[in-house]
Design an enzyme around this catalytic site. Structure first.
Site, PDB file in Angstrom:
ATOM      1  N   HIS A  64      -1.382   7.364  -3.120  1.00 54.36           N
ATOM      2  CA  HIS A  64      -2.530   6.923  -3.934  1.00 54.36           C
ATOM      3  C   HIS A  64      -2.849   8.200  -4.757  1.00 54.36           C
ATOM      4  O   HIS A  64      -3.629   7.871  -5.727  1.00 54.36           O
ATOM      5  CB  HIS A  64      -3.707   6.613  -3.111  1.00 54.36           C
ATOM      6  CG  HIS A  64      -3.809   7.593  -1.927  1.00 54.36           C
ATOM      7  ND1 HIS A  64      -4.081   9.106  -2.148  1.00 54.36           N
ATOM      8  CD2 HIS A  64      -3.828   7.474  -0.622  1.00 54.36           C
ATOM      9  CE1 HIS A  64      -4.278   9.488  -0.928  1.00 54.36           C
ATOM     10  NE2 HIS A  64      -4.052   8.660   0.057  1.00 54.36           N
TER      11      HIS A  64
ATOM     12  N   HIS B 291      -1.668   3.164  -5.734  1.00 52.77           N
ATOM     13  CA  HIS B 291      -2.566   2.591  -5.157  1.00 52.77           C
ATOM     14  C   HIS B 291      -4.016   3.039  -5.472  1.00 52.77           C
ATOM     15  O   HIS B 291      -4.198   4.362  -5.461  1.00 52.77           O
ATOM     16  CB  HIS B 291      -2.354   2.530  -3.685  1.00 52.77           C
ATOM     17  CG  HIS B 291      -1.421   1.935  -3.038  1.00 52.77           C
ATOM     18  ND1 HIS B 291      -1.178   0.870  -2.227  1.00 52.77           N
ATOM     19  CD2 HIS B 291       0.133   2.086  -3.502  1.00 52.77           C
ATOM     20  CE1 HIS B 291       0.073   0.346  -2.143  1.00 52.77           C
ATOM     21  NE2 HIS B 291       0.833   0.938  -2.886  1.00 52.77           N
TER      22      HIS B 291
END
Length: 240
Positions: free
Chosen positions: A57, A154
């Site tokens: 992420h 993400h």
């Protein structure tokens, strides 16, 4: 019907090992339409983020230092979700992390997700509809032609927005491509969008200019007749 499409990012994979939520992203649907309302929050997890998670992420420990802790945002977050059906891809993962955060707080107001929300797992739904195929979010975007070109890493809010589109298409609905609720645009465009959404018959205005009809000239007609005669002579059949 009110639904909240939700995604989280975390410090690692297992809340039982002490991993925590670091980002929450939610978008609201009412009667299967995106309302434009959303909830988005980064959270200081009060622990280090695993290197493997950062690779997924891109959210670093340094970035999270000045963010609020979960207890400071829980009321706003849970109030936004309260009473709605949560639409989550791989719901046990996200719900497990949210429940772990709520259990840690021991709040008399917020017990666990099931006490306040319904849950729909889009991963289970996708596996039922497409058995034996890849059903992660990227695979579903490809299958349903949902643009995920900005999803290099993400991110909870971006993933929630993408999942909302995937969910609406996968369950036979339509994303609000016409943006009929947008205040912009002229009246005719809004009426046309409303008619399309309602499945109404659209009729052309009588004030529209008539189409220009281009007719074949004498030379073109002679050439066409000669071609048909050639077909007849060769035994071919025609219907004009």
């Amino acid at each position: 019907m009110r639904q909240i499409v939700l995604d989280t990012e975390t410090t690692g994979l297992d809340p039982k090992s002490g991993h925590r939520i670091i980002e929450i992203g939610c978008v609201e649907l009412i009667n299967r339409k995106l309302t434009g309302r959303h909830y988005h929050q980064y959270i200081n997890p009060e622990r280090e983020v695993d290197d493997g998670a950062i690779e997924v992420h891109g959210i670093t420990n340094e970035f999270l230092v000045d963010k609020p802790i979960f207890s400071q945002v829980v009321d706003e977050f849970m109030t936004f979700c309260d009473g709605a059906e949560l639409v989550i891809h791989n719901a046990p993962f996200d719900v497990g992390f949210i429940d772990a955060e709520l259990k840690r707080l021991r709040s008399p107001r917020w017990q666990n997700v099931a006490a306040h929300c319904g849950v729909l797992d889009t991963l289970a739904l996708a596996r039922e509809k497409h058995p034996g195929q890849k059903n992660n979010l990227d695979a579903l975007c490809k299958r349903y032609f949902v643009d995920n070109s900005q999803r290099d890493l993400h991110g909870a809010l971006l993933d929630a927005e993408i999942l909302a589109d995937v969910y609406l298409i996968m369950t036979g609905g339509q994303t609000d491509l016409l943006a009929s609720n947008d205040a912009s645009g002229d009246t005719d465009q809004k009426q046309e969008a409303s008619a399309l959404e309602a499945g109404a018959i659209r009729r052309l205005s009588g004030e529209r200019a008539s189409l220009n009809v281009v007719r074949a000239n004498e030379q073109e007609l002679d050439a066409h007749a000669a071609f048909l005669a050639m077909l007849e002579k060769s035994g071919g059949k025609h219907f004009w």
